[in-house]
Design a protein around this motif. Structure first.
Motif, PDB file in Angstrom:
ATOM      1  N   ILE A 629       3.602  -6.649  -1.242  1.00 20.18           N
ATOM      2  CA  ILE A 629       2.213  -7.138  -1.461  1.00 20.18           C
ATOM      3  C   ILE A 629       1.577  -5.781  -2.192  1.00 20.18           C
ATOM      4  CG2 ILE A 629      -0.038  -7.136  -0.286  1.00 20.18           C
ATOM      5  CD1 ILE A 629       1.479  -8.494   2.042  1.00 20.18           C
ATOM      6  N   ASN A 630       1.989  -4.548  -1.957  1.00 18.38           N
ATOM      7  CA  ASN A 630       1.256  -3.313  -2.271  1.00 18.38           C
ATOM      8  C   ASN A 630       2.037  -3.590  -3.885  1.00 18.38           C
ATOM      9  OD1 ASN A 630      -0.118  -2.711  -0.351  1.00 18.38           O
ATOM     10  ND2 ASN A 630       1.290  -1.113   0.366  1.00 18.38           N
ATOM     11  N   GLY A 631       3.096  -3.925  -4.017  1.00 20.83           N
ATOM     12  CA  GLY A 631       3.744  -3.807  -5.374  1.00 20.83           C
ATOM     13  C   GLY A 631       3.214  -5.166  -6.097  1.00 20.83           C
ATOM     14  N   ARG A 632       2.205  -5.837  -5.659  1.00 20.34           N
ATOM     15  CA  ARG A 632       1.984  -7.057  -6.160  1.00 20.34           C
ATOM     16  C   ARG A 632       3.287  -7.935  -6.639  1.00 20.34           C
ATOM     17  NH1 ARG A 632      -3.421  -6.698  -7.653  1.00 20.34           N
ATOM     18  NH2 ARG A 632      -3.485  -8.609  -9.286  1.00 20.34           N
ATOM     19  N   MET A 633       4.077  -8.252  -5.798  1.00 24.13           N
ATOM     20  CA  MET A 633       5.200  -9.129  -5.706  1.00 24.13           C
ATOM     21  C   MET A 633       4.683 -10.264  -5.403  1.00 24.13           C
ATOM     22  SD  MET A 633       8.429  -6.894  -4.560  1.00 24.13           S
ATOM     23  CE  MET A 633       8.182  -4.969  -4.790  1.00 24.13           C
ATOM     24  N   TYR A 649       9.799 -12.555  16.160  1.00 28.15           N
ATOM     25  CA  TYR A 649       8.728 -11.682  15.538  1.00 28.15           C
ATOM     26  C   TYR A 649       8.068 -12.876  14.577  1.00 28.15           C
ATOM     27  CZ  TYR A 649       7.619  -8.662  11.399  1.00 28.15           C
ATOM     28  OH  TYR A 649       7.058  -7.963  10.528  1.00 28.15           O
ATOM     29  N   GLN A 650       6.861 -12.954  14.452  1.00 28.78           N
ATOM     30  CA  GLN A 650       6.097 -13.783  13.754  1.00 28.78           C
ATOM     31  C   GLN A 650       4.785 -13.173  13.387  1.00 28.78           C
ATOM     32  OE1 GLN A 650       4.555 -17.347  15.641  1.00 28.78           O
ATOM     33  NE2 GLN A 650       4.287 -18.533  13.692  1.00 28.78           N
ATOM     34  N   LYS A 651       4.957 -12.842  12.050  1.00 25.78           N
ATOM     35  CA  LYS A 651       3.662 -12.182  11.435  1.00 25.78           C
ATOM     36  C   LYS A 651       3.260 -12.856   9.919  1.00 25.78           C
ATOM     37  CE  LYS A 651       4.111  -7.652  13.513  1.00 25.78           C
ATOM     38  NZ  LYS A 651       4.297  -6.206  13.587  1.00 25.78           N
ATOM     39  N   SER A 652       2.026 -12.274   9.728  1.00 30.76           N
ATOM     40  CA  SER A 652       1.617 -12.734   8.322  1.00 30.76           C
ATOM     41  C   SER A 652       0.853 -11.679   7.678  1.00 30.76           C
ATOM     42  CB  SER A 652       0.479 -13.742   8.533  1.00 30.76           C
ATOM     43  OG  SER A 652       1.136 -15.271   8.873  1.00 30.76           O
ATOM     44  N   PHE A 653       1.089 -11.595   6.486  1.00 29.46           N
ATOM     45  CA  PHE A 653       0.658 -10.393   5.783  1.00 29.46           C
ATOM     46  C   PHE A 653      -0.287 -10.659   4.410  1.00 29.46           C
ATOM     47  CE2 PHE A 653       4.535  -9.231   8.017  1.00 29.46           C
ATOM     48  CZ  PHE A 653       4.455  -8.055   8.590  1.00 29.46           C
ATOM     49  N   GLY A 654      -0.849  -9.758   4.108  1.00 25.63           N
ATOM     50  CA  GLY A 654      -1.502  -9.924   2.812  1.00 25.63           C
ATOM     51  C   GLY A 654      -2.712 -11.165   2.751  1.00 25.63           C
ATOM     52  N   ASN A 655      -3.101 -11.390   1.461  1.00 31.62           N
ATOM     53  CA  ASN A 655      -4.280 -12.545   1.267  1.00 31.62           C
ATOM     54  C   ASN A 655      -3.585 -13.756   0.599  1.00 31.62           C
ATOM     55  OD1 ASN A 655      -5.063  -9.359   0.870  1.00 31.62           O
ATOM     56  ND2 ASN A 655      -6.483 -10.239   1.881  1.00 31.62           N
ATOM     57  N   PRO A 656      -4.319 -14.803   0.569  1.00 33.02           N
ATOM     58  CA  PRO A 656      -3.968 -16.028  -0.226  1.00 33.02           C
ATOM     59  C   PRO A 656      -3.851 -15.543  -1.735  1.00 33.02           C
ATOM     60  CG  PRO A 656      -5.527 -16.541   1.530  1.00 33.02           C
ATOM     61  CD  PRO A 656      -5.534 -15.053   1.485  1.00 33.02           C
ATOM     62  N   THR A 657      -4.855 -14.983  -2.346  1.00 27.97           N
ATOM     63  CA  THR A 657      -4.713 -14.447  -3.288  1.00 27.97           C
ATOM     64  C   THR A 657      -4.996 -12.896  -3.590  1.00 27.97           C
ATOM     65  OG1 THR A 657      -7.145 -14.722  -3.950  1.00 27.97           O
ATOM     66  CG2 THR A 657      -5.326 -16.610  -4.481  1.00 27.97           C
ATOM     67  N   TYR A 658      -4.753 -12.020  -4.789  1.00 30.63           N
ATOM     68  CA  TYR A 658      -4.877 -10.790  -4.733  1.00 30.63           C
ATOM     69  C   TYR A 658      -6.289 -10.306  -4.706  1.00 30.63           C
ATOM     70  CZ  TYR A 658       0.045 -10.358  -6.231  1.00 30.63           C
ATOM     71  OH  TYR A 658       1.265 -10.385  -6.331  1.00 30.63           O
ATOM     72  N   ASP A 659      -7.362 -11.325  -4.997  1.00 24.73           N
ATOM     73  CA  ASP A 659      -8.625 -10.894  -4.904  1.00 24.73           C
ATOM     74  C   ASP A 659      -9.667 -11.443  -3.866  1.00 24.73           C
ATOM     75  OD1 ASP A 659      -8.868 -13.202  -5.943  1.00 24.73           O
ATOM     76  OD2 ASP A 659      -9.843 -12.864  -7.596  1.00 24.73           O
ATOM     77  N   SER A 660      -8.886 -12.105  -2.950  1.00 30.97           N
ATOM     78  CA  SER A 660      -9.328 -12.831  -1.689  1.00 30.97           C
ATOM     79  C   SER A 660      -9.645 -11.954  -0.533  1.00 30.97           C
ATOM     80  CB  SER A 660      -8.325 -13.969  -1.141  1.00 30.97           C
ATOM     81  OG  SER A 660      -8.844 -14.466  -0.045  1.00 30.97           O
ATOM     82  N   PRO A 661     -10.871 -12.180   0.112  1.00 29.91           N
ATOM     83  CA  PRO A 661     -10.956 -11.190   1.230  1.00 29.91           C
ATOM     84  C   PRO A 661     -10.515 -11.872   2.561  1.00 29.91           C
ATOM     85  CG  PRO A 661     -12.899 -12.503   0.611  1.00 29.91           C
ATOM     86  CD  PRO A 661     -12.077 -12.927  -0.182  1.00 29.91           C
ATOM     87  N   ASN A 981       9.666 -12.579 -11.398  1.00 31.07           N
ATOM     88  CA  ASN A 981      10.189 -12.552 -10.220  1.00 31.07           C
ATOM     89  C   ASN A 981      10.627 -11.304  -9.587  1.00 31.07           C
ATOM     90  OD1 ASN A 981      10.969 -13.788  -7.783  1.00 31.07           O
ATOM     91  ND2 ASN A 981      12.262 -15.050  -8.226  1.00 31.07           N
ATOM     92  N   ARG A 982       9.446 -10.542  -9.188  1.00 32.49           N
ATOM     93  CA  ARG A 982       9.817  -9.086  -8.858  1.00 32.49           C
ATOM     94  C   ARG A 982      10.403  -9.358  -7.126  1.00 32.49           C
ATOM     95  NH1 ARG A 982       5.619  -5.431  -8.813  1.00 32.49           N
ATOM     96  NH2 ARG A 982       7.338  -4.024  -8.423  1.00 32.49           N
ATOM     97  N   LEU A 983      10.046 -10.398  -6.740  1.00 30.02           N
ATOM     98  CA  LEU A 983      10.192 -10.464  -5.433  1.00 30.02           C
ATOM     99  C   LEU A 983      11.751 -10.674  -5.304  1.00 30.02           C
ATOM    100  CD1 LEU A 983       8.662 -10.763  -2.292  1.00 30.02           C
ATOM    101  CD2 LEU A 983       9.148 -13.239  -2.852  1.00 30.02           C
ATOM    102  N   SER A 984      12.227 -11.256  -6.078  1.00 27.66           N
ATOM    103  CA  SER A 984      13.909 -11.639  -6.111  1.00 27.66           C
ATOM    104  C   SER A 984      14.343 -10.212  -6.588  1.00 27.66           C
ATOM    105  CB  SER A 984      14.046 -12.918  -6.932  1.00 27.66           C
ATOM    106  OG  SER A 984      15.305 -13.069  -7.041  1.00 27.66           O
TER     107      SER A 984
END
Length: 1002
Positions: A629-633, A649-661, A981-984
């Motif tokens: 997320i921090n690397g905007r992948m 283990y079940q977790k969610s991280f980040g936001n729906p979009t980069y500018d979403s609160p 596709n930096r995630l990959s």
């Protein structure tokens, strides 16, 4: 012996004579006065004589060096220092310097022997413990009430289940394990005593002070659990304390406020209340706490507290029962005893009665003066003082205080809040939760496709975890209305109603339904199929006079998050009911009653340790998720790990979009892209295979006549699904429908739906109705690759969708919903989610600047799938991590989930076979498989029997039968653009998978 006032002597004799006569006349007591003073010398209180008939337990024996240490220390003590050893003073770590300095003075000036800590925090207490120990000539005893863990007194510490909850647990090994963890935490805090367990047999439902602190009403159950706790605590090097002798279970008065009365005969006490004590003495119970009770059958003086009764403490406890450990008074500031005599007098009487340690005295200097005067008046001897002080010193030696070391402060919080606490708590609740009614086998809830389930909350406690977990199994809808008629009208459409009664654990004593709540429950039960689940004391069920309207009744005992999660598991069959009632519920359900329920092989929830996983390694997943997320992948993601049928283990991280609160939650839906292939199309194809409608050698032209006379006619089913059919990877079908500027052509699209334009591609964009046929014709006419080798192709599943729909006469989304999603309870898995859920629950996948020219949210990202109306064989499904895990678990269990066989084990094995591995093609039939060489979809650590798939939007679902692992990763890495596709490239999904395998405890 010093002279005493002879008048006091005669008054004393007269008192005992009258008391004994009154007791006999009224037949309220069967006490036999074993000692009535007849001479002045009888005022000399001797130490209890050793009972040679009972061999001293090994726990209390000292090696010669220990005896030498005790004798040496004792000989070096002044008379005042010896007296000081008798006192254990209340200390707090949440008070000001005035209190701290006052304790300092008691240690340095009055030479007290110990401290009992009350409210505060762990680090603050540990620091004070080190401070106070440093000031004491002889190391102090330090104890605490930790019946359900240090949290009974300290903040920031772990809370275990109450004893009443443990009373429902039938596995004594778990109880002993709990005792061991309680002991370990106490030891880490620099303690020597845990003032637990409670040995009281709670036969009075209205008991205001014991109640949930008791293991229950059955003497054998209480004994078994007490023995297990004691073994565990003392194996860790901490002394346990049985309380409250002679038995506080059948009282209706709080001894903190006044003196309770126990009106049982001595025979009754011996056959019931004393049983846990006798058994725990046999296993080496280190200490006993004597209660402030009025027990006429043991003490003839009217309303004379048992804690200061010589007959109770010395004659009964030490001589008759043969107890040789340390004897504590209950807190001497409690009204049950403190109002009986003045400060100092009560301390003296407690010592004269035979207690070794005077707990929580109100005023130590005054008490010391009273003891000194009594000694001067020859009310006790040097031998009596030596008896208790040497016993105290002996236990200090046994506790290791002769080699005292300060509490290590580093990592204290982490050590006492280890993840193994939670792991054990899951096990305890899995064994405690009790089913007392299960009419028509309403539990567990099955046949989800035929169910419509409502949940109604009663009570003022939190219910969030319970409801959240229920929703992980089925589409459970919370229904509420203050008006009972309106509520009932809403409930009419539901087949099953789960009623949760939630009271905070802090209000465990105040657990009763209100009259309005009882009426509400009765109305709901009369008109619906109701499962009542009470998250509080089982005694609350005493208020329900008629259970006939309730189909199911579950007792979950407490209202914390784990109790709620485990109870929801039981309702849907992830675990079976194992608990037995620790108390009777009027005439309806007797003690030790509890039904078993069917266990279904559905996913449950637990702590990693319970399935052989290291939580510290799994915790590193968070770092990789945040790195992405921090690397905007990717703006956000969901991750789930399950092992052996349990989500750990079940977790969610980040936001729906980069500018979403807004934060991503576990209930958000992601476009899973190519996971559609194994979540929708493949299982339906497996059904066709299972029903022998096709086989591995079935030719494409026999599956779909449209392929007759085409270059693809003789492709076999096995080749098609193994991506070994020379098919092209894909064709950008949409490009033929847009102009050179990328705008949709009018001949293909309309802004509004029309009779011939009803394929909705996006907001205000409708494709021609006949274009679906055009896509299939393009595939039929497409060229084959020149060489037969592995080539991943979307055509495979686009063709398979066409086959399934032609064969069954149903659309693929309908097939998947009917055959799998409804019965599995995967109601968050769907095509075209905007038809079913709010848009903000769906994570956007892209800002489309080349075709649809809008934010793609709720519409499938894949352009070809969009042109098929969002329902395609290769893409189009939206889901969340929990639902994906259910389908992967179905595969892991070879077609069985919820004890229903969807397709045969043979079918699964046939599809999970790599038929062309020898030719360098790693694929199974529809499933992706681990890499054969250095590159591929996994970490390289998954077994070759593992299987799964990855998706273009940044998704992955993988299962490994050998390790029983399911791994789900969902993201929208394509937002705002699919280009990089930096995630990959940075192997985020694979690195997380590697951590999962690293977490397996070898």
């Amino acid at each position: 012996m010093k002279n005493i006032d002879i008048r006091n002597y005669f008054l004393y004799v007269l008192f005992f004579f009258v008391a004994s006569c009154v007791g006999t006349k009224n037949n309220k007591s069967n006490v036999v006065l074993t000692h009535i003073p007849t001479t002045v010398s009888d005022f000399k209180i001797e130490e209890p004589k050793e009972d040679k008939s009972k061999e001293e337990t090994a726990l209390f024996k000292l090696a010669p060096q220990g005896v030498k240490w005790v004798d040496s220390i004792y000989s070096g003590l002044s008379f005042d220092e010896k007296l000081g050893q008798l006192f254990m003073v209340a200390a707090y770590s949440n008070k000001d310097n005035y209190h701290v300095n006052a304790i300092d003075r008691l240690i340095t000036e009055n030479k007290i022997g110990g401290l009992i800590f009350f409210q505060g925090g762990p680090l603050r207490q540990a620091k004070l413990t080190n401070r106070y120990q440093a000031k004491s000539k002889i190391p102090l005893f330090v104890g605490i009430d930790a019946e359900w863990g240090l949290s009974m007194r300290l903040d920031s510490t772990y809370t275990y289940p109450y004893n009443m909850t443990l009373g429902a647990v039938q596995d004594m090994a778990l109880i002993e394990k709990l005792g061991n963890q309680l002991g370990e935490q106490s030891k880490r805090m620099g303690l020597q005593f845990n003032f637990a367990p409670v040995l009281d047999i709670n036969t009075n439902p209205k008991n205001p002070i014991i109640g949930f602190r008791s293991f229950g009403e059955d003497k054998n159950n209480v004994t078994d659990r007490a023995v297990a706790i004691i073994k565990g605590v003392q194996a860790s090097g901490i002394f346990a304390t049985g309380k409250h002798f002679p038995g506080h279970g059948d009282t209706d008065t709080d001894s903190h406020k006044s003196l309770p009365t126990v009106n049982f005969s001595k025979e009754r006490l011996e056959t019931t209340e004393f049983v846990p004590y006798q058994k725990t003495f046999d296993v080496g119970l280190a200490s006993v706490m004597v209660a402030h009770l009025n027990v006429p059958s043991l003490e003839p003086r009217p309303r004379y507290p048992s804690s200061i009764s010589y007959n109770v403490v010395t004659n009964v406890l030490q001589k008759e029962l043969g107890f040789k450990g340390l004897i504590f008074t209950d807190a001497l500031n409690m009204k049950a005893v403190s109002t009986y005599k003045k400060t100092g007098e009560v301390d003296l009487d407690a010592f004269l009665a035979g207690n070794d340690i005077l707990l929580f005295p109100e005023n130590v200097p005054v008490a010391l003066e009273a003891l000194k005067k009594a000694y001067q008046d020859s009310l006790f001897t040097d031998e009596r003082l030596e008896f208790s002080v040497k016993k105290i010193l002996k236990f200090k030696y046994l506790a290791g205080l002769h080699l005292y070391q300060p509490v290590v402060l580093d990592h204290l919080y982490q050590d006492i809040n280890s993840s193994k606490n939670e792991a054990l708590e899951y096990q305890l609740y899995e064994n405690a939760i009790t089913v007392v009614k299960n009419e028509g086998a309403i539990l567990p809830i099955k046949n989800l496709e035929n169910q419509k389930i409502a949940y109604v909350k009663i009570g003022d406690g939190s219910n969030s975890t319970f409801l959240t977990t229920l929703k992980k199994y089925a589409d459970v809808v919370e229904v509420s209305d203050v008006n009972i008629d309106s509520l009932q009208l809403k409930l009419k459409e539901y087949s099953t109603v789960i009623v949760g009664y939630h009271k905070t654990d802090a209000a465990f004593k105040d657990h009763d339904f209100t009259s309005n709540q009882l009426w509400k429950l009765a109305v709901i039960a009369k008109n619906n199929n109701v499962i009542l689940d009470v998250f509080t004391s089982p005694y609350v069920l005493n208020q329900i006079s008629d259970f006939s309207g309730l189909k199911g009744v579950v007792v979950s005992y407490q209202n914390n998050a784990i109790a709620q999660e485990v109870s929801a598991e039981l309702i849907f069959g992830a675990i079976t009911a194992k608990g037995k009632l620790p108390v009777s519920i009027a005439n309806n359900f007797k003690v030790n009653f509890g039904l078993t329920t069917e266990k279904l092989n559905v996913l449950g929830f637990t702590a990693p340790e319970n399935v052989g996983m290291n939580p510290l390694v799994l915790a590193k997943i968070d770092n990789l998720a945040n790195k992405a997320i921090n690397g905007r992948m990717t703006p956000g993601l969901q991750i789930l790990v399950a092992r052996k049928g349990k989500v750990i283990y079940q977790k969610s991280f980040g936001n729906p979009t980069y500018d979403s609160p807004v934060k991503v939650t576990n209930t958000n839906l992601y476009d899973v892209a190519s996971l559609t292939k194994i979540l929708s199309t493949l299982p339906n194809a497996m059904l066709q295979y299972d029903h022998q409608k096709l086989n591995m050698e079935t030719r494409l032209d026999s599956m779909l006549p449209i392929f007759k006379n085409s270059n693809k006619a003789d492709i076999h089913f096995k080749e098609l699904l193994s991506h070994y059919a020379r098919l092209q990877a894909w064709i950008p079908f949409y490009k033929a429908t847009i102009d050179k500027d990328g705008s949709p052509l009018d001949q293909y699209y309309k802004k509004n739906a029309e009779p011939n334009f009803n394929i909705k591609v996006a907001d205000s964009l409708y494709l021609r109705s006949d274009y679906d046929d055009t896509i299939m014709k393009i595939i039929v006419d497409s060229k084959l690759l020149p060489q037969k080798k592995y080539k991943y192709s979307d055509f495979t599943f686009m063709i398979l969708k066409e086959y399934l729909e032609k064969t069954t006469g149903k659309k693929l989304d309908v097939l998947s919903t009917e055959n799998f999603y409804k019965p599995l309870g995967t109601y968050n898995t769907m095509y075209n989610p905007l038809n079913k859920v709010a848009r903000d629950r769906v994570i956007p996948s892209e800002i489309d600047t080349y075709f649809r020219h809008q934010v793609i949210q709720g519409y499938v990202h894949d352009m070809g799938a969009a042109m098929e109306g969002g329902v395609a064989g290769h893409a189009g499904v939206f889901s969340n991590s929990m639902d994906v895990a259910k389908i992967m678990q179905l595969y892991l269990q070879k077609g069985n989930y919820g004890n229903r066989q969807y397709f045969s084990e043979k079918t699964f094995d046939d599809f999970n076979t790599c038929y062309f591995c020898a030719e360098g093609n790693r694929r199974g039939v529809g499933f992706d498989k681990p890499q054969l060489g250095t590159s591929g979809p996994t970490c390289g650590c998954a077994s070759m029997t593992s299987f799964g798939h990855t998706g273009f939007t940044g998704t992955m679902a993988w299962a490994d039968p050998e390790q029983e692992i399911v791994y789900v990763f969902l993201s929208n890495r394509t937002f705002p653009s699919e280009a990089a596709n930096r995630l990959s490239k940075e192997n985020i999904r694979e690195d997380i998978q590697e951590l999962i395998y690293d977490a397996i405890v070898k």
